[in-house]
Design an enzyme around this catalytic site. Structure first.
Site, short mmCIF file in Angstrom:
data_model
loop_
_atom_site.label_atom_id
_atom_site.label_comp_id
_atom_site.label_asym_id
_atom_site.label_seq_id
_atom_site.Cartn_x
_atom_site.Cartn_y
_atom_site.Cartn_z
N ASP A 1 0.80 -1.25 0.00
CA ASP A 1 0.00 0.00 0.00
C ASP A 1 0.82 1.29 0.00
O ASP A 1 0.46 2.26 0.68
CB ASP A 1 -0.97 -0.01 1.19
N LYS B 1 -6.65 -4.98 -3.24
CA LYS B 1 -7.32 -5.64 -2.11
C LYS B 1 -8.32 -4.68 -1.48
O LYS B 1 -8.05 -3.49 -1.35
CB LYS B 1 -6.28 -6.10 -1.09
N CYS C 1 -2.08 -2.52 7.80
CA CYS C 1 -2.06 -3.47 6.68
C CYS C 1 -0.85 -4.39 6.70
O CYS C 1 -0.94 -5.55 6.28
CB CYS C 1 -2.17 -2.71 5.36
N1 TIU Z 1 -2.67 0.34 4.24
C1 TIU Z 1 -3.15 0.58 5.48
O1 TIU Z 1 -2.45 0.40 6.47
N2 TIU Z 1 -4.42 1.10 5.57
C2 TIU Z 1 -4.83 1.94 6.59
O2 TIU Z 1 -5.97 2.36 6.64
N3 TIU Z 1 -3.88 2.29 7.50
C3 TIU Z 1 -4.00 3.16 8.54
O3 TIU Z 1 -3.08 3.24 9.33
N4 TIU Z 1 -5.09 3.89 8.67
#
Ligand code: TIU
Length: 223
Positions: A25, A127, A160
Site C-alpha cells: 500500500d 485488495k 495493513c
Molecule cells: N494500508 C493501510 O495500512 N491502511 C490503513 O488504513 N492504515 C491506517 O493506518 N489507517
C-alpha cells in the site's frame, strides 16, 4: 541458494528463488497530503522515511529476479466491495479529492507513489481490506510459484502490514518484516507492532533492517 539475514528473534534464512518481496500500500492516498491518510487526521509525512530504503530493497530484489508484489488498498468505482461497516468509519471513501476519488481503483491517489512504481512483470494486487490475503488471489499466486517466504514492507506497520503478516503466518509462510521499510502515523504503534512480531520466539515472524538484508544478499545492489 540459501542466505541468512540478521534479524530478531534470530537469523532469517531464505532462498531468494522461493521468496517474494511484498510492498504493501505505498499509495499516494496514504503517503501524500489530501488522501485517505490525511483525511483520517494523520501526519502523512511520517511515512516518507520508508521510501528510500524500500527503493534499495526493491532494486536488490529486481537484481536477483525475485518475485515482487505491490498491493493497493481500495475499492471498485461502484464501491460494491466496500463493506458498510468500513464505510461507516471512513465516509470519505469514494469522495472527491484533488487526487481523485479516495481509495477508488483507477484514481490517481489510489495508485503508487512515483518512487516505488512497479516494474513490468511485477504483480499488482488490489485488495479491499487491510490484509493482503482477504478476498484476493495472493495465496494462489504464491503457491503457484512455490513461494514459501515473504519479505514484507510498506504501510502502515500496525494496520495493513501487521494484518498481512498474521494472515501469512497462519498460512505457513515465513515472514521477515523490514523495520525501516515500514511506517506508521503513530511511531509508538510502529515500535510495538514490530516487537509483537518477533516476540515469543517469533510468534508471527522475524524483524530486521534493510541494511542487514542487503548485506546478506549476494549482489552488487547493496546499499
Ligand atoms: N494500508 C493501510 O495500512 N491502511 C490503513 O488504513 N492504515 C491506517 O493506518 N489507517
Amino acid at each position: 541458494m540459501t542466505v541468512a539475514a540478521q534479524a530478531l528473534p534470530g537469523p532469517f534464512e531464505f532462498a531468494p528463488g522461493t521468496t517474494a518481496l511484498v510492498v504493501i500500500d505505498m499509495q499516494r492516498d496514504f503517503l501524500e497530503p489530501g488522501g485517505f491518510g490525511s483525511m483520517l487526521g494523520n501526519d502523512v509525512s511520517l511515512l516518507q522515511a520508508a521510501v528510500e530504503p524500500l527503493q534499495r530493497v526493491l532494486a536488490a530484489a529486481r537484481d536477483l529476479g525475485m518475485t515482487v508484489i505491490h498491493t493497493r488498498e481500495g475499492h471498485r468505482p461502484d464501491m460494491a466491495d466496500c463493506p458498510p461497516a468500513k464505510f461507516a468509519r471512513g465516509e470519505f471513501i469514494g469522495t472527491d479529492s484533488p487526487k481523485g476519488r479516495i481509495l477508488i481503483r483507477g484514481e490517481y491517489g489510489h495508485d503508487f507513489v512515483d518512487e516505488l512504481a512497479p516494474a513490468p512483470g511485477e504483480i499488482v494486487l488490489d485488495k479491499p481490506g487491510k490484509g493482503s490475503f482477504y478476498a484476493t488471489d495472493l495465496e494462489l499466486m504464491l503457491r503457484n510459484r512455490g513461494i514459501t517466504s515473504l519479505i514484507v514492507t510498506g504501510v502502515t506497520t500496525e494496520v495493513c502490514v501487521h494484518t498481512t503478516v498474521r494472515e501469512a503466518n497462519d498460512r505457513g509462510f515465513e515472514c521477515l518484516v523490514l523495520e525501516d521499510c515500514c511506517g506508521s502515523y503513530f511511531p509508538e504503534f510502529h515500535e510495538v507492532a514490530l516487537r509483537m512480531i518477533s516476540a515469543q520466539g517469533g510468534i508471527f515472524g522475524w524483524v530486521g533492517s534493510s541494511a542487514d538484508l542487503l548485506a546478506a544478499l549476494p549482489i552488487g545492489a547493496r546499499a
